[in-house]
Design a protein around this motif. Sequence first.
Motif, PDB file in Angstrom:
ATOM      1  N   SER A   1     -42.693 -25.593   9.826  1.00 53.68           N
ATOM      2  CA  SER A   1     -43.680 -26.062  10.800  1.00 53.68           C
ATOM      3  C   SER A   1     -43.938 -25.009  11.868  1.00 53.68           C
ATOM      4  O   SER A   1     -45.071 -24.803  12.306  1.00 53.68           O
ATOM      5  CB  SER A   1     -43.193 -27.357  11.465  1.00 53.68           C
ATOM      6  N   TYR A   2     -42.875 -24.358  12.269  1.00 53.89           N
ATOM      7  CA  TYR A   2     -42.987 -23.318  13.292  1.00 53.89           C
ATOM      8  C   TYR A   2     -43.886 -22.183  12.814  1.00 53.89           C
ATOM      9  O   TYR A   2     -44.792 -21.735  13.524  1.00 53.89           O
ATOM     10  CB  TYR A   2     -41.578 -22.811  13.606  1.00 53.89           C
ATOM     11  N   LEU A   3     -43.688 -21.741  11.586  1.00 55.39           N
ATOM     12  CA  LEU A   3     -44.505 -20.651  11.048  1.00 55.39           C
ATOM     13  C   LEU A   3     -45.950 -21.086  10.852  1.00 55.39           C
ATOM     14  O   LEU A   3     -46.888 -20.338  11.134  1.00 55.39           O
ATOM     15  CB  LEU A   3     -43.905 -20.159   9.725  1.00 55.39           C
ATOM     16  N   LYS A   4     -46.142 -22.315  10.389  1.00 57.92           N
ATOM     17  CA  LYS A   4     -47.501 -22.823  10.190  1.00 57.92           C
ATOM     18  C   LYS A   4     -48.242 -22.944  11.516  1.00 57.92           C
ATOM     19  O   LYS A   4     -49.442 -22.681  11.596  1.00 57.92           O
ATOM     20  CB  LYS A   4     -47.461 -24.188   9.496  1.00 57.92           C
ATOM     21  N   ALA A   5     -47.538 -23.371  12.547  1.00 57.13           N
ATOM     22  CA  ALA A   5     -48.170 -23.526  13.859  1.00 57.13           C
ATOM     23  C   ALA A   5     -48.733 -22.201  14.341  1.00 57.13           C
ATOM     24  O   ALA A   5     -49.856 -22.125  14.852  1.00 57.13           O
ATOM     25  CB  ALA A   5     -47.155 -24.066  14.865  1.00 57.13           C
ATOM     26  N   ARG A   6     -47.972 -21.162  14.168  1.00 51.21           N
ATOM     27  CA  ARG A   6     -48.419 -19.847  14.629  1.00 51.21           C
ATOM     28  C   ARG A   6     -49.613 -19.357  13.811  1.00 51.21           C
ATOM     29  O   ARG A   6     -50.578 -18.817  14.357  1.00 51.21           O
ATOM     30  CB  ARG A   6     -47.263 -18.856  14.549  1.00 51.21           C
ATOM     31  N   LEU A   7     -49.558 -19.566  12.497  1.00 52.82           N
ATOM     32  CA  LEU A   7     -50.668 -19.129  11.647  1.00 52.82           C
ATOM     33  C   LEU A   7     -51.941 -19.913  11.943  1.00 52.82           C
ATOM     34  O   LEU A   7     -53.037 -19.351  12.016  1.00 52.82           O
ATOM     35  CB  LEU A   7     -50.290 -19.293  10.171  1.00 52.82           C
ATOM     36  N   LEU A   8     -51.791 -21.229  12.114  1.00 56.67           N
ATOM     37  CA  LEU A   8     -52.955 -22.074  12.364  1.00 56.67           C
ATOM     38  C   LEU A   8     -53.614 -21.723  13.686  1.00 56.67           C
ATOM     39  O   LEU A   8     -54.843 -21.659  13.790  1.00 56.67           O
ATOM     40  CB  LEU A   8     -52.544 -23.543  12.361  1.00 56.67           C
ATOM     41  N   HIS A   9     -52.796 -21.479  14.697  1.00 57.26           N
ATOM     42  CA  HIS A   9     -53.372 -21.184  16.000  1.00 57.26           C
ATOM     43  C   HIS A   9     -54.169 -19.888  15.984  1.00 57.26           C
ATOM     44  O   HIS A   9     -55.150 -19.744  16.714  1.00 57.26           O
ATOM     45  CB  HIS A   9     -52.283 -21.104  17.072  1.00 57.26           C
ATOM     46  N   ARG A  10     -53.783 -18.949  15.143  1.00 61.63           N
ATOM     47  CA  ARG A  10     -54.515 -17.687  15.073  1.00 61.63           C
ATOM     48  C   ARG A  10     -55.945 -17.886  14.581  1.00 61.63           C
ATOM     49  O   ARG A  10     -56.818 -17.060  14.837  1.00 61.63           O
ATOM     50  CB  ARG A  10     -53.776 -16.707  14.161  1.00 61.63           C
ATOM     51  N   GLU A  11     -56.184 -18.992  13.875  1.00 65.83           N
ATOM     52  CA  GLU A  11     -57.534 -19.270  13.389  1.00 65.83           C
ATOM     53  C   GLU A  11     -58.467 -19.715  14.511  1.00 65.83           C
ATOM     54  O   GLU A  11     -59.689 -19.633  14.372  1.00 65.83           O
ATOM     55  CB  GLU A  11     -57.488 -20.344  12.299  1.00 65.83           C
TER      56      GLU A  11
END
Length: 279
Positions: free
Chosen positions: A136-146
């Motif tokens: 979840s932590y990694l996904k949060a960072r990737l999603l926010h970059r969008e």
Amino acid sequence: MSELMEHFSNLLADEEQINAQIAIAMKQICESARIGRSEFESTFTGITYATWRNYLNPAYKNSRSVAVLAALSWYTGVSMNSFYLGEKLCAFLGVSQEGLRLLTLISQLHDESFEIACQMAFGLIDEDKKDLVRESYLKARLLHREIAGICRFPRPLDLNSFSQDYKRSCAVGICRLQNKLGYSDAQMADILGVSEHRYIRLSDPEDELPIPVFVAVRFKVKFQLKETSFILDDMSEYPDFAHLRRFQDARDRIIRPLLEHLSSEAAARLHRALLNLFW
């Protein structure tokens, strides 16, 4: 039916109940985001503070415009669905009051600040729990970059202008769904629990009659729509909000696990650190 949709369904019959629950959640979120009078008046124009206070009052019986909820959602970063949870807000989100304060703080951050906050939250989780939230932590960072850098809140926000743009887009989206389903105006009015005359006004992009929150709830539930951001595709003056709305719910679901696994002491430490760093 999901637990969230079931909650929405339970609200449908009573417009006053919908308004009261909206007010309860709005007040909790505003308190968590530290929105007092001075903050409000420097953040929004086109609405008086007295009207705003009425929106936060569960006993206020008049309709609330869903566009005002949308504007508050944009400013706080908290997804619009959260405002419909009322007194069950923290329980549905799976966070404590401290967690809600952290959610509003982190959700308002942009770009590098958001990533720093996520890193700090992850770092404060006990080692034996980190594997539970690492994905979840990694996904949060990737999603926010969008969405980073292109969805900033335009402070101060003119609520009159925003509401008109929001209403126009919603009306176009509602008509598009109506045409797709082949429903008459009378059928749509019956589904949404309004008169046919009122529905015609609500679905007219040139009519400035605001869409009340109870209609928004019924629209979501009656048509079983898990995702409603498509009705914002025609926002022309504030396209950044439409873009942000597509990611809000997903980002909420990703941030919350980080907060759920923080101890009370760690949550308090993170809260203090975020305030010192970014406010």
